[in-house]
Design a protein around this motif. Sequence first.
Motif, PDB file in Angstrom:
ATOM      1  N   LEU A  16       1.064  -0.918   0.288  1.00 18.21           N
ATOM      2  CA  LEU A  16      -0.126  -0.504   0.160  1.00 18.21           C
ATOM      3  C   LEU A  16       0.993   1.510   0.061  1.00 18.21           C
ATOM      4  CD1 LEU A  16      -2.984  -0.920   2.859  1.00 18.21           C
ATOM      5  CD2 LEU A  16      -3.106  -0.963   0.114  1.00 18.21           C
ATOM      6  N   ASP A  17       1.933   1.098   0.686  1.00 21.11           N
ATOM      7  CA  ASP A  17       2.557   2.404   0.912  1.00 21.11           C
ATOM      8  C   ASP A  17       3.845   2.863  -0.576  1.00 21.11           C
ATOM      9  OD1 ASP A  17       4.884   0.173   1.339  1.00 21.11           O
ATOM     10  OD2 ASP A  17       5.490   1.742   3.452  1.00 21.11           O
ATOM     11  N   GLN A  18       3.773   1.848  -1.331  1.00 18.56           N
ATOM     12  CA  GLN A  18       4.194   1.638  -2.639  1.00 18.56           C
ATOM     13  C   GLN A  18       3.585   2.064  -3.423  1.00 18.56           C
ATOM     14  OE1 GLN A  18       5.531  -2.024  -2.804  1.00 18.56           O
ATOM     15  NE2 GLN A  18       7.914  -1.365  -2.037  1.00 18.56           N
ATOM     16  N   MET A  19       2.059   2.290  -3.889  1.00 14.95           N
ATOM     17  CA  MET A  19       1.373   2.984  -4.331  1.00 14.95           C
ATOM     18  C   MET A  19       1.509   4.274  -4.618  1.00 14.95           C
ATOM     19  SD  MET A  19      -1.603   0.229  -3.850  1.00 14.95           S
ATOM     20  CE  MET A  19      -1.318  -1.671  -4.099  1.00 14.95           C
ATOM     21  N   THR A  20       0.840   4.473  -5.970  1.00 21.88           N
ATOM     22  CA  THR A  20       0.306   5.742  -6.457  1.00 21.88           C
ATOM     23  C   THR A  20      -1.048   7.000  -5.986  1.00 21.88           C
ATOM     24  OG1 THR A  20      -0.039   5.716  -8.477  1.00 21.88           O
ATOM     25  CG2 THR A  20       1.976   6.110  -8.740  1.00 21.88           C
ATOM     26  N   ASN A  21      -1.071   7.737  -5.770  1.00 21.03           N
ATOM     27  CA  ASN A  21      -2.221   8.141  -5.266  1.00 21.03           C
ATOM     28  C   ASN A  21      -2.945   7.560  -6.073  1.00 21.03           C
ATOM     29  OD1 ASN A  21      -3.612   9.901  -3.306  1.00 21.03           O
ATOM     30  ND2 ASN A  21      -4.817  10.605  -5.425  1.00 21.03           N
ATOM     31  N   ASP A  22      -2.546   7.600  -7.565  1.00 19.45           N
ATOM     32  CA  ASP A  22      -4.304   7.056  -8.504  1.00 19.45           C
ATOM     33  C   ASP A  22      -4.331   5.357  -7.816  1.00 19.45           C
ATOM     34  OD1 ASP A  22      -4.618   9.166  -9.425  1.00 19.45           O
ATOM     35  OD2 ASP A  22      -3.288   9.040 -10.950  1.00 19.45           O
ATOM     36  N   GLU A  23      -3.299   4.797  -8.106  1.00 16.40           N
ATOM     37  CA  GLU A  23      -3.222   3.149  -8.357  1.00 16.40           C
ATOM     38  C   GLU A  23      -4.380   2.882  -6.436  1.00 16.40           C
ATOM     39  OE1 GLU A  23       0.623   2.240  -9.977  1.00 16.40           O
ATOM     40  OE2 GLU A  23       0.577   2.289  -7.568  1.00 16.40           O
ATOM     41  N   TRP A  24      -4.058   4.271  -5.473  1.00 15.59           N
ATOM     42  CA  TRP A  24      -4.244   3.868  -3.823  1.00 15.59           C
ATOM     43  C   TRP A  24      -5.650   4.028  -4.105  1.00 15.59           C
ATOM     44  CZ3 TRP A  24      -3.534   2.847   1.334  1.00 15.59           C
ATOM     45  CH2 TRP A  24      -3.770   2.888   2.278  1.00 15.59           C
ATOM     46  N   GLU A  25      -6.375   4.869  -4.370  1.00 19.19           N
ATOM     47  CA  GLU A  25      -7.681   5.446  -5.039  1.00 19.19           C
ATOM     48  C   GLU A  25      -8.538   4.374  -5.533  1.00 19.19           C
ATOM     49  OE1 GLU A  25      -9.188   8.297  -3.609  1.00 19.19           O
ATOM     50  OE2 GLU A  25      -7.713   9.064  -2.698  1.00 19.19           O
ATOM     51  N   SER A  26      -7.872   3.822  -6.674  1.00 17.39           N
ATOM     52  CA  SER A  26      -8.528   2.427  -7.371  1.00 17.39           C
ATOM     53  C   SER A  26      -8.706   1.516  -6.848  1.00 17.39           C
ATOM     54  CB  SER A  26      -7.275   2.409  -9.236  1.00 17.39           C
ATOM     55  OG  SER A  26      -6.505   1.451  -8.027  1.00 17.39           O
ATOM     56  N   LEU A  27      -8.149   1.215  -5.690  1.00 18.55           N
ATOM     57  CA  LEU A  27      -7.922   0.212  -4.557  1.00 18.55           C
ATOM     58  C   LEU A  27     -10.056  -0.046  -4.313  1.00 18.55           C
ATOM     59  CD1 LEU A  27      -5.591  -1.144  -2.635  1.00 18.55           C
ATOM     60  CD2 LEU A  27      -6.014  -2.141  -4.769  1.00 18.55           C
ATOM     61  N   CYS A  28     -10.286   1.504  -4.306  1.00 20.83           N
ATOM     62  CA  CYS A  28     -11.864   1.300  -3.399  1.00 20.83           C
ATOM     63  C   CYS A  28     -12.825   0.483  -4.804  1.00 20.83           C
ATOM     64  CB  CYS A  28     -12.372   3.288  -3.629  1.00 20.83           C
ATOM     65  SG  CYS A  28     -13.694   2.775  -2.657  1.00 20.83           S
ATOM     66  N   ASP A  29     -13.320  -0.078  -3.830  1.00 21.16           N
ATOM     67  CA  ASP A  29     -14.357  -1.032  -4.649  1.00 21.16           C
ATOM     68  C   ASP A  29     -15.839  -0.366  -5.178  1.00 21.16           C
ATOM     69  OD1 ASP A  29     -15.383  -2.006  -2.398  1.00 21.16           O
ATOM     70  OD2 ASP A  29     -13.974  -3.095  -2.521  1.00 21.16           O
ATOM     71  N   GLY A  30     -16.028   0.457  -3.859  1.00 19.87           N
ATOM     72  CA  GLY A  30     -17.004   1.065  -4.015  1.00 19.87           C
ATOM     73  C   GLY A  30     -18.044   0.727  -3.136  1.00 19.87           C
ATOM     74  N   CYS A  31     -18.152  -0.043  -2.377  1.00 16.74           N
ATOM     75  CA  CYS A  31     -19.201  -0.653  -1.418  1.00 16.74           C
ATOM     76  C   CYS A  31     -19.748   0.109  -0.747  1.00 16.74           C
ATOM     77  CB  CYS A  31     -18.499  -1.891  -0.715  1.00 16.74           C
ATOM     78  SG  CYS A  31     -17.257  -1.696   1.109  1.00 16.74           S
ATOM     79  N   GLY A  32     -18.795   0.509  -0.288  1.00 16.53           N
ATOM     80  CA  GLY A  32     -19.813   2.337   0.625  1.00 16.53           C
ATOM     81  C   GLY A  32     -20.040   1.876   2.264  1.00 16.53           C
ATOM     82  N   LYS A  33     -18.926   0.531   2.683  1.00 18.22           N
ATOM     83  CA  LYS A  33     -19.348   0.153   4.072  1.00 18.22           C
ATOM     84  C   LYS A  33     -18.661   1.119   5.020  1.00 18.22           C
ATOM     85  CE  LYS A  33     -20.232  -4.311   2.945  1.00 18.22           C
ATOM     86  NZ  LYS A  33     -19.570  -5.723   3.183  1.00 18.22           N
ATOM     87  N   CYS A  34     -17.623   1.817   4.314  1.00 15.99           N
ATOM     88  CA  CYS A  34     -16.987   2.610   5.322  1.00 15.99           C
ATOM     89  C   CYS A  34     -17.068   4.117   5.065  1.00 15.99           C
ATOM     90  CB  CYS A  34     -15.323   2.234   4.623  1.00 15.99           C
ATOM     91  SG  CYS A  34     -14.465   3.694   3.795  1.00 15.99           S
ATOM     92  N   CYS A  35     -18.178   3.842   5.108  1.00  8.44           N
ATOM     93  CA  CYS A  35     -19.188   5.320   4.940  1.00  8.44           C
ATOM     94  C   CYS A  35     -19.951   5.547   6.112  1.00  8.44           C
ATOM     95  CB  CYS A  35     -19.896   6.360   3.691  1.00  8.44           C
ATOM     96  SG  CYS A  35     -17.906   6.268   2.837  1.00  8.44           S
TER      97      CYS A  35
END
Length: 154
Positions: A16-35
């Motif tokens: 995770l700490d090696q990922m670019t910001n775009d890579e990091w953001e693309s990991l979100c699957d859009g489930c909404g559970k963390c919200c």
Amino acid sequence: MSADQSPQPFWQTKSLDQMTNDEWESLCDGCGKCCLLKVEYEDTGEIQSTSVACKLLDLESCQCSNYPRRRAYVPDCIDLKTVPNLLALAWLPQTCAYRLIANGEDLADWHPLVSGSPDTVHEAGISVRFKVISEDDLTDIDEELPGYVVDWRL
């Protein structure tokens, strides 16, 4: 690498700490559970999720309606990228890509990066789409929220 082999996807080769910001953001699957709003019990410290979503969550797309400025409207919104140990967040869903990658696991077949479609998270029943209400629908959030505690394990 032979012609029939393609390179491994970034989430299989980077932490995770090696990922670019775009890579990091693309990991979100859009489930909404963390919200989803959580209830914390003072006597035990236990945290449970509810079926009540942050006022900024679009209940159909399961995306934040104002992601770039979310902290201006919801000051206690947690920026997962700044959390030193994601695995310490017990409320983070077991299906969350950030948790999976931090654990050295791969993404599920329904994850949009694997399937190629943002709809597969909903089709697989992983998201909160059509399963939650907005915090704006409650009249007394402190009084009503504990009545909405749910177990989101899948």
